[in-house]
Design an enzyme around this catalytic site. Structure first.
Site, short mmCIF file in Angstrom:
data_model
loop_
_atom_site.label_atom_id
_atom_site.label_comp_id
_atom_site.label_asym_id
_atom_site.label_seq_id
_atom_site.Cartn_x
_atom_site.Cartn_y
_atom_site.Cartn_z
N THR A 51 0.84 -1.20 0.00
CA THR A 51 0.00 0.00 0.00
C THR A 51 0.87 1.25 0.00
O THR A 51 2.10 1.17 -0.12
CB THR A 51 -0.98 -0.04 1.19
OG1 THR A 51 -1.94 1.01 1.04
CG2 THR A 51 -0.26 0.14 2.53
N LYS B 255 3.34 1.30 -3.85
CA LYS B 255 2.71 0.53 -4.91
C LYS B 255 3.44 0.64 -6.25
O LYS B 255 3.39 -0.28 -7.07
CB LYS B 255 1.26 0.96 -5.09
CG LYS B 255 0.36 0.57 -3.93
CD LYS B 255 -1.08 0.96 -4.21
CE LYS B 255 -1.99 0.55 -3.07
NZ LYS B 255 -3.41 0.85 -3.34
N ASP C 188 -6.73 -3.73 -7.00
CA ASP C 188 -7.46 -2.49 -6.72
C ASP C 188 -8.46 -2.17 -7.83
O ASP C 188 -9.53 -1.61 -7.57
CB ASP C 188 -6.48 -1.32 -6.58
CG ASP C 188 -5.78 -1.30 -5.23
OD1 ASP C 188 -6.34 -1.85 -4.26
OD2 ASP C 188 -4.67 -0.74 -5.15
N TYR D 3 -10.33 4.00 3.63
CA TYR D 3 -11.30 3.27 4.45
C TYR D 3 -10.91 3.23 5.92
O TYR D 3 -11.60 2.60 6.73
CB TYR D 3 -11.47 1.84 3.92
CG TYR D 3 -10.34 0.90 4.29
CD1 TYR D 3 -10.43 0.08 5.42
CD2 TYR D 3 -9.19 0.82 3.52
CE1 TYR D 3 -9.40 -0.78 5.77
CE2 TYR D 3 -8.17 -0.03 3.85
CZ TYR D 3 -8.28 -0.83 4.98
OH TYR D 3 -7.25 -1.67 5.32
N GLY E 233 -14.79 3.82 1.25
CA GLY E 233 -13.72 2.98 0.72
C GLY E 233 -13.79 1.54 1.20
O GLY E 233 -12.95 0.72 0.80
N GLN F 43 -11.01 -5.92 -3.12
CA GLN F 43 -9.61 -6.16 -3.47
C GLN F 43 -9.01 -7.20 -2.55
O GLN F 43 -8.16 -8.00 -2.97
CB GLN F 43 -8.80 -4.85 -3.46
CG GLN F 43 -8.57 -4.19 -2.12
CD GLN F 43 -7.42 -4.77 -1.33
OE1 GLN F 43 -6.57 -5.49 -1.87
NE2 GLN F 43 -7.38 -4.49 -0.04
#
Length: 292
Positions: free
Chosen positions: A70, A74, A111, A231, A252, A259
């Protein structure tokens, strides 16, 4: 080969509040698997994002089956992998790394499918003629691809780094056709939102470690839908304010669940039950709000 014991992890910055470990482990428990999900927080380790390659190699050597990746790693992780799945290669961003039987590290991106599934579920009637997206990083690349796959007429990417936004827009136009994507700086945001059907927020602003609003509340209006990638927390300040204005909103959580379900399949070879995981994330987010 399908096993019954797995060791996976998440590499990123400020990931202490992540719900990924609980999401994965709850689903694994229901399937009778031994499944350990570890956080590898570069902030806690005191290392730079560029150390992601060393962390991936260490995880492989320690017997991990795979990793989630993350913010802010990424895109940085790509040069340290042995191969990319087609979607990750097209995006130039990886959020899932699987170590195959030969010890090779293969990058994937769940994603795109995660956001697309969440959007179709949560905002099924949203107009998509003109969409503005904030953020051109790893999550932003995935979301923009998902929006155009869902049939968006045009997506304008706004980023504090103009070259990054322009590079993403150029890649989108190559893949989806000329004129489908545009790029702009923050100074254009007010004018862009005034003519948009909806806005997707894909920057870290609003995360537990980066509280606040990504733009002025005066730019919101009831006819504008607002979708969030963050999120943690499930209801960001942006969503709370947008809901108060009368906007249709998408948190989110759905993207995080879908995902994660796709990543779970890549790690284990088993299908995850996303409907059960949606219940999980609501419960987990509620526990965080309650401080339990």
């Amino acid at each position: 080969m399908v096993k019954d014991s797995y060791l996976v992890g998440l590499i990123g910055a400020g990931i202490g509040p992540s719900l990924s470990p609980a999401l994965h482990e709850r689903e694994a428990d229901r399937q009778g698997l031994r499944y350990l999900y570890r956080l590898i927080d570069i902030d806690a380790l005191g290392v730079a994002p560029e150390a992601v390659g060393d962390l991936v190699r260490a995880a492989r050597d320690l017997g991990f089956d795979g990793l989630n990746i993350t913010h802010p790693c990424k895109q940085l992780v790509i040069e340290h992998l042995d191969g990319l799945a087609p979607q990750a290669e097209a995006l130039g961003a990886v959020n899932t790394v699987v170590f195959d039987g030969g010890g090779r590290a293969i990058g994937h991106n769940t994603d795109v499918t995660g956001f697309a599934a969440s959007f179709a579920r949560g905002l099924p009637d949203a107009r998509l003629e003109r969409v503005v997206q904030l953020g051109a990083g790893g999550a932003g690349a995935a979301v923009a691809h998902a929006l155009l796959t869902l049939g968006a007429g045009s997506v304008t990417v706004v980023d504090a780094l103009p070259d990054r936004a322009a590079s993403l827009a150029a890649g989108l136009n190559r893949q989806f056709g000329a004129g489908r994507a545009d790029a702009g700086g923050p100074e254009r945001l007010a004018a862009l939102l005034a003519g948009a059907d909806g806005v997707v927020h894909a920057t870290p602003t609003g995360m537990a470690a980066h509280p606040g609003l990504p733009f002025a509340v005066e730019l919101l209006r009831p006819s504008l839908w607002v979708a969030e990638v963050v999120y943690r927390p499930l209801e960001t300040e942006l969503l709370r304010v947008a809901r108060g204005v009368g906007c249709a909103v998408l948190d989110g959580g759905g993207m995080a669940v879908f995902q994660a379900a796709d990543a779970f399949r890549l790690f284990t070879g088993r299908e995850a039950d996303a409907s059960r995981m949606l219940v999980d994330i609501s419960e987990l987010a509620g526990s965080l709000r309650a401080g339990t």
